[in-house]
Design a protein around this motif. Structure first.
Motif, short mmCIF file in Angstrom:
data_model
loop_
_atom_site.label_atom_id
_atom_site.label_comp_id
_atom_site.label_asym_id
_atom_site.label_seq_id
_atom_site.Cartn_x
_atom_site.Cartn_y
_atom_site.Cartn_z
N ILE A 14 37.42 18.33 18.25
CA ILE A 14 37.86 19.27 17.21
C ILE A 14 36.67 20.11 16.73
O ILE A 14 36.78 20.84 15.76
CB ILE A 14 38.54 18.56 16.02
N ALA A 86 42.43 22.05 20.61
CA ALA A 86 41.48 21.11 20.01
C ALA A 86 42.23 19.87 19.55
O ALA A 86 43.39 19.96 19.13
CB ALA A 86 40.78 21.75 18.81
N THR A 88 44.14 16.20 19.40
CA THR A 88 45.16 15.45 20.13
C THR A 88 46.40 16.31 20.36
O THR A 88 46.98 16.80 19.39
CB THR A 88 45.53 14.17 19.34
N ILE A 91 50.02 16.76 18.12
CA ILE A 91 49.82 16.63 16.67
C ILE A 91 49.68 18.05 16.12
O ILE A 91 48.61 18.67 16.26
CB ILE A 91 48.58 15.76 16.34
N SER A 92 50.78 18.59 15.56
CA SER A 92 50.85 20.00 15.16
C SER A 92 50.48 20.90 16.34
O SER A 92 49.83 21.93 16.17
CB SER A 92 49.96 20.32 13.95
N ASP A 93 50.82 20.48 17.52
CA ASP A 93 50.54 21.21 18.75
C ASP A 93 51.68 20.98 19.73
O ASP A 93 52.43 20.00 19.58
CB ASP A 93 49.22 20.71 19.37
N ALA A 117 42.11 15.81 13.79
CA ALA A 117 41.57 16.23 12.49
C ALA A 117 42.17 15.41 11.34
O ALA A 117 41.46 15.06 10.39
CB ALA A 117 41.83 17.72 12.29
N TYR A 162 47.66 19.96 7.06
CA TYR A 162 46.80 20.94 7.72
C TYR A 162 47.00 22.26 6.98
O TYR A 162 48.10 22.52 6.47
CB TYR A 162 47.21 21.13 9.19
N LEU A 191 35.38 19.86 10.15
CA LEU A 191 34.97 18.51 10.55
C LEU A 191 34.28 18.51 11.91
O LEU A 191 34.74 19.18 12.84
CB LEU A 191 36.20 17.60 10.59
N ALA A 221 40.65 23.44 7.93
CA ALA A 221 40.69 22.51 6.80
C ALA A 221 41.85 21.52 6.88
O ALA A 221 42.94 21.86 7.32
CB ALA A 221 40.77 23.28 5.50
N1 SAM Z 1 46.03 18.78 17.47
C1 SAM Z 1 45.01 19.01 16.46
C2 SAM Z 1 44.51 17.66 15.95
O1 SAM Z 1 44.59 16.67 16.67
O2 SAM Z 1 43.98 17.60 14.84
C3 SAM Z 1 45.52 19.89 15.34
C4 SAM Z 1 45.97 21.24 15.79
S1 SAM Z 1 46.56 22.27 14.49
C5 SAM Z 1 47.23 23.62 15.40
C6 SAM Z 1 45.08 23.00 13.86
C7 SAM Z 1 44.78 22.54 12.43
O3 SAM Z 1 44.11 21.28 12.48
C8 SAM Z 1 43.83 23.46 11.68
O4 SAM Z 1 44.53 24.53 11.07
C9 SAM Z 1 43.24 22.52 10.66
O5 SAM Z 1 44.14 22.33 9.58
C10 SAM Z 1 43.14 21.23 11.46
N2 SAM Z 1 41.81 21.13 12.11
C11 SAM Z 1 41.54 21.25 13.43
N3 SAM Z 1 40.22 21.10 13.64
C12 SAM Z 1 39.66 20.87 12.44
C13 SAM Z 1 38.33 20.63 12.00
N4 SAM Z 1 37.32 20.62 12.85
N5 SAM Z 1 38.11 20.43 10.68
C14 SAM Z 1 39.13 20.46 9.80
N6 SAM Z 1 40.40 20.68 10.16
C15 SAM Z 1 40.67 20.88 11.45
#
Ligand code: SAM
Length: 284
Positions: A14, A86, A88, A91-93, A117, A162, A191, A221
């Motif tokens: 991520i 990015a 998993t 998970i919102s993907d 995340a 998220y 993160l 975030a």
């Molecule tokens: N599948 C991803 C996961 O396993 O976390 C999440 C994908 S979702 C489309 C993207 C959201 O995850 C971002 O808008 C944010 O809320 C969160 N996110 C992803 N990377 C992040 C990071 N490095 N730090 C904080 N939040 C993160």
């Protein structure tokens, strides 16, 4: 290590590339085909690892149709990895329709776990983690967001959300209005990246801080919010539930609408909720 006809769900970093597991790297290097949310983005990531594989686009808008093509490829004996931009996959993907189709066809789906995340944020939030709920992204419009939050007012488990950077401030404002300024919360930003920052405060303070500190609303975030305190069982609990909902709703929507919503969510009789709303309105 990689078996023909298997779909591998591979978590990728991520932020910090060193978080890619050895097993994930190995699977990506060995499979016949890689399905990716954004083939350009994943192509660059794989090139940095020295991996060159056929890429197959699979995103929210084409998943249903593309899943059947991938299924045929798996049935023909190819091994496939699914990655997202990015973290998993699923998970919102995108990916759950593909996983369901592959499972229904009797083929194996193998997880290659790694960064996520939501889990990374929970691991440093310092809020209860024995039970939590993942709410993903809240609605983009404030009215819909507030209604969703109102439905979560009594939730006692830790809440994980998220949020897109440009909506962090308005999301915090709505959370403060609906869940109350006193809830302990954590904003986990960027993160594992260079500008990683963790903000811990009550919702009201976090909101004030976000309104003046532009850094807080930059980058990716996760918001983690403490659940509602446990309240006594029985009738007392029910009337407290109704009060909490009304206190959250009354400042924002007309009284009759707040009464309808609180009555529906609590199962209480409407005329009782109405009387309570009239009494509370005087104190707010
Ligand atoms: N599948 C991803 C996961 O396993 O976390 C999440 C994908 S979702 C489309 C993207 C959201 O995850 C971002 O808008 C944010 O809320 C969160 N996110 C992803 N990377 C992040 C990071 N490095 N730090 C904080 N939040 C993160």
């Amino acid at each position: 290590m990689v078996t023909p006809g298997i779909l591998y769900i591979v978590a990728t970093p991520i932020g910090n590339r060193a978080d890619l597991s050895e097993r994930a790297r190995h699977v990506l290097a060995e499979v016949d085909l890689i399905a990716a949310e954004d083939t350009r983005h994943s192509g660059q990531f794989l090139a940095q690892l020295g991996i060159k594989k056929p890429l197959f686009a699979l995103h929210d808008h084409n998943e249903a149709a593309r899943a059947s093509v991938l299924l045929e490829k798996l049935q023909s004996g190819l091994s496939v990895a699914l990655v997202s931009d990015a973290g998993t996959p699923l998970i919102s993907d995108p990916g759950y329709r593909l996983v369901a189709a592959v499972g229904e066809a009797g083929l194996s789906v193998v997880p290659v776990p790694g960064p996520c995340a939501a889990i990374a944020a929970l691991s440093i939030a310092g809020l209860a983690t024995d039970r939590f709920i993942f709410e993903g992204f809240l609605p983009a419009r404030s009215a819909a967001r507030q209604a969703k939050l109102a439905a979560l007012v009594m939730e006692t488990r830790t809440l994980v959300f998220y949020e897109a950077p440009h909506r962090v401030l308005e999301c915090l404002q709505d959370m403060t209005a609906v869940l109350g300024a006193e809830r302990q919360a954590v904003l986990a930003r960027e993160l594992t990246k260079l500008h990683e920052h963790i903000y811990r405060a009550r919702l009201g303070e976090l909101t004030e801080q976000a309104a003046t500190d532009a850094n807080m609303t930059r980058g990716e975030a996760v918001l983690v919010v403490a659940g509602a305190p446990e309240v006594p069982a029985g009738a007392e609990r029910e009337s407290l539930q109704v009060d909490k909902m009304l206190i959250a709703l009354l400042p924002h929507i007309p009284l009759s609408q707040a009464v309808d919503l609180a009555a529906e969510l609590s199962g209480e009789r409407r005329n009782r909720v109405y009387d309570r709303a009239l009494a509370l309105k005087k104190t707010l």
